[in-house]
Design a protein around this motif. Structure first.
Motif, mmCIF file in Angstrom:
data_model
loop_
_atom_site.group_PDB
_atom_site.id
_atom_site.type_symbol
_atom_site.label_atom_id
_atom_site.label_comp_id
_atom_site.label_asym_id
_atom_site.label_seq_id
_atom_site.Cartn_x
_atom_site.Cartn_y
_atom_site.Cartn_z
ATOM 1 N N ILE A 124 -0.813 2.916 0.534
ATOM 2 C CA ILE A 124 0.267 2.220 1.170
ATOM 3 C C ILE A 124 -0.358 0.649 1.205
ATOM 4 O O ILE A 124 0.606 -0.386 0.729
ATOM 5 C CB ILE A 124 0.674 2.468 2.653
ATOM 6 N N GLU A 125 -1.720 0.499 1.764
ATOM 7 C CA GLU A 125 -1.810 -1.107 1.755
ATOM 8 C C GLU A 125 -2.104 -1.647 0.405
ATOM 9 O O GLU A 125 -1.630 -2.723 -0.009
ATOM 10 C CB GLU A 125 -3.085 -0.997 2.672
ATOM 11 N N PRO A 126 -2.929 -0.923 -0.573
ATOM 12 C CA PRO A 126 -2.793 -1.657 -1.835
ATOM 13 C C PRO A 126 -1.610 -1.906 -2.611
ATOM 14 O O PRO A 126 -1.475 -2.954 -3.140
ATOM 15 C CB PRO A 126 -3.773 -0.421 -2.804
ATOM 16 N N THR A 127 -0.655 -0.973 -2.533
ATOM 17 C CA THR A 127 0.696 -1.068 -3.175
ATOM 18 C C THR A 127 1.286 -2.395 -2.338
ATOM 19 O O THR A 127 1.918 -3.043 -3.164
ATOM 20 C CB THR A 127 1.569 -0.003 -2.974
ATOM 21 N N ALA A 128 1.201 -2.424 -1.220
ATOM 22 C CA ALA A 128 1.806 -3.550 -0.495
ATOM 23 C C ALA A 128 1.321 -4.740 -1.004
ATOM 24 O O ALA A 128 2.289 -5.704 -1.121
ATOM 25 C CB ALA A 128 1.600 -3.360 0.935
ATOM 26 N N LYS A 129 0.131 -4.673 -1.385
ATOM 27 C CA LYS A 129 -0.667 -6.288 -1.633
ATOM 28 C C LYS A 129 0.031 -6.371 -3.216
ATOM 29 O O LYS A 129 0.180 -7.470 -3.532
ATOM 30 C CB LYS A 129 -2.081 -5.794 -1.531
ATOM 31 N N GLN A 130 0.003 -5.537 -3.878
ATOM 32 C CA GLN A 130 0.489 -5.577 -5.384
ATOM 33 C C GLN A 130 1.909 -5.932 -5.179
ATOM 34 O O GLN A 130 2.202 -6.779 -6.098
ATOM 35 C CB GLN A 130 0.230 -4.292 -6.019
ATOM 36 N N LEU A 131 2.773 -5.330 -4.597
ATOM 37 C CA LEU A 131 4.036 -5.734 -4.671
ATOM 38 C C LEU A 131 4.743 -7.044 -4.100
ATOM 39 O O LEU A 131 5.286 -7.826 -4.647
ATOM 40 C CB LEU A 131 4.978 -4.729 -3.790
ATOM 41 N N SER A 132 3.646 -7.490 -2.924
ATOM 42 C CA SER A 132 3.859 -8.878 -2.560
ATOM 43 C C SER A 132 3.388 -9.858 -3.411
ATOM 44 O O SER A 132 4.065 -10.786 -3.620
ATOM 45 C CB SER A 132 2.927 -9.047 -1.388
ATOM 46 N N ALA A 133 2.273 -9.541 -4.011
ATOM 47 C CA ALA A 133 1.657 -10.685 -4.931
ATOM 48 C C ALA A 133 2.894 -10.713 -6.288
ATOM 49 O O ALA A 133 3.184 -11.743 -6.854
ATOM 50 C CB ALA A 133 0.499 -10.140 -5.739
ATOM 51 N N GLN A 134 3.524 -9.579 -6.835
ATOM 52 C CA GLN A 134 4.585 -9.427 -7.746
ATOM 53 C C GLN A 134 5.604 -10.414 -7.325
ATOM 54 O O GLN A 134 6.357 -11.051 -8.012
ATOM 55 C CB GLN A 134 5.026 -7.855 -8.176
#
Length: 148
Positions: A124-134
């Motif tokens: 969840i957290e790594p994906t959230a960071k990645q999606l936020s950056a995208q």
């Protein structure tokens, strides 16, 4: 989960503000977003599909803008439901003039609940960071190219 970051967008603050309130531009920026329907100036409905490690979930939910302070910022809140659980959260977005254009600062708070939370907790957290950056990379690119 909490995330905080900032991005410099090389356009005036009013142009960034207008882009933040453009449902079609937001749809193009949100990873996995299939649709956004603007219900009013402060309410939208969205459908988003997200992959959290081995789990893929489609969320349908409501997005609300509050604490509007044009062209300085707002709070964006959302709640989505899927067959495997839900997601709820929001972000405080602030805009500041800088010599390079506009600094967009965001503080995100979000929670994932239900079966999806237990199956995909470590993603969840790594994906959230990645999606936020995208999202913000796309947003900055599209805001620069918006007419106006």
């Amino acid at each position: 989960m909490k995330l905080t970051d900032e991005v410099i967008i090389p356009v005036p603050r009013i142009k960034v503000w207008e882009a933040l309130n453009d449902a079609e531009l937001l749809r193009q920026c949100i990873p996995g977003c299939e649709e956004i329907v603007k219900k009013s100036d402060t309410e939208m409905e969205a459908k988003v599909t997200v992959k959290l490690g081995p789990v893929k979930a489609s969320f349908k939910g409501a997005v609300t803008l509050s604490d509007l302070d044009p062209p300085n910022g707002y709070r964006i809140s959302g709640e989505g439901k899927s067959m495997m659980g839900g997601a709820i959260g929001g972000a405080n977005v602030r805009l500041e003039d800088v010599p390079e254009g506009t600094k967009l600062i965001y503080d995100v708070d979000a929670q994932v609940t239900g079966k999806i939370a237990s199956l995909a907790q470590r993603f969840i957290e790594p994906t959230a960071k990645q999606l936020s950056a995208q999202f913000f990379e796309s947003f900055a690119r599209l805001a620069v190219n918006e007419p106006g």
